[in-house]
Design an enzyme around this catalytic site. Structure first.
Site, short mmCIF file in Angstrom:
data_model
loop_
_atom_site.label_atom_id
_atom_site.label_comp_id
_atom_site.label_asym_id
_atom_site.label_seq_id
_atom_site.Cartn_x
_atom_site.Cartn_y
_atom_site.Cartn_z
N SER A 133 -9.57 -2.62 9.02
CA SER A 133 -10.66 -1.65 8.91
C SER A 133 -10.80 -1.18 7.47
O SER A 133 -11.62 -1.71 6.72
CB SER A 133 -10.41 -0.46 9.83
OG SER A 133 -10.51 -0.86 11.17
N ASP A 142 -5.87 -6.85 5.64
CA ASP A 142 -6.83 -7.48 4.74
C ASP A 142 -7.58 -6.43 3.94
O ASP A 142 -8.63 -6.71 3.36
CB ASP A 142 -7.78 -8.42 5.49
CG ASP A 142 -8.81 -7.73 6.34
OD1 ASP A 142 -8.76 -6.49 6.48
OD2 ASP A 142 -9.69 -8.42 6.88
N GLU A 158 -8.70 -2.31 -4.73
CA GLU A 158 -9.33 -3.62 -4.68
C GLU A 158 -10.28 -3.75 -5.85
O GLU A 158 -10.86 -2.75 -6.28
CB GLU A 158 -10.08 -3.78 -3.35
CG GLU A 158 -9.17 -3.78 -2.14
CD GLU A 158 -9.89 -4.02 -0.82
OE1 GLU A 158 -10.99 -4.61 -0.83
OE2 GLU A 158 -9.35 -3.63 0.21
N HIS A 191 -10.33 -9.59 2.67
CA HIS A 191 -11.18 -8.91 3.66
C HIS A 191 -12.48 -9.71 3.81
O HIS A 191 -13.47 -9.43 3.16
CB HIS A 191 -11.46 -7.49 3.19
CG HIS A 191 -12.15 -6.63 4.19
ND1 HIS A 191 -11.58 -6.30 5.41
CD2 HIS A 191 -13.36 -6.02 4.18
CE1 HIS A 191 -12.41 -5.52 6.09
NE2 HIS A 191 -13.49 -5.34 5.35
#
Length: 154
Positions: free
Chosen positions: A68, A93, A98, A116
């Site tokens: 999520s 993921d 990020e 992701h």
């Protein structure tokens, strides 16, 4: 698989109607789950909803899956929990920072880390392209659709 559900009252009611077993608390969900998969939207109310205490109550044999948002888990507590052995495993993921260049989770034997990319599958891409082509064709026909700033068309 015996599926357990915990959430808001609406989610619990729908789960019961569909025949799923619900639990009375977040703590019970963490204590009883062999595989706990997070399916929660990240909002100010849900940020950090998974705490170090929650993870400490998981079984040493349990798996936490987070596909999520990383912000659902308090920052830094997943690595510490996995090092302590509760939960025993994780599959993620999503990450606190990020794009991911390096992270302690990448170096742990009890963690599966992936990018992701859940949206990357044939039907989604066909839908994206179909929508884009329809918008281009409508614009070319002089009847633009899905225009966010229609005032520019006047």
């Amino acid at each position: 698989m015996n599926v357990l559900v915990w959430g808001r009252e609406g989610s619990l009611s729908r789960a019961k109607e569909d025949g799923y077993q619900t639990v009375s608390s977040q703590q019970e969900l963490f204590e009883r789950s062999d595989v706990l998969s997070l399916h929660v939207k990240l909002t100010p109310e849900t940020r950090g909803i998974v705490t170090a205490d929650n993870l400490a109550h998981m079984k040493p044999s349990s798996l936490l899956v987070n596909t999520s948002r990383a912000g659902l888990i308090e920052e830094g507590v997943l690595v510490a929990a996995l090092q302590a052995g509760r939960p025993g495993f994780a599959a993620v993921d999503v990450y606190e920072t990020e794009p991911l260049t390096d992270h302690p989770l990448l170096h742990m034997d009890n963690v599966i880390c992936t990018a992701h990319l859940g949206y990357v599958e044939k039907d989604s891409y066909e839908s994206f392209f179909d929508t884009a082509f329809n918008q281009i064709a409508a614009f070319e026909d002089g009847k633009p659709i899905n225009v966010l700033n229609p005032e520019v068309l006047k």
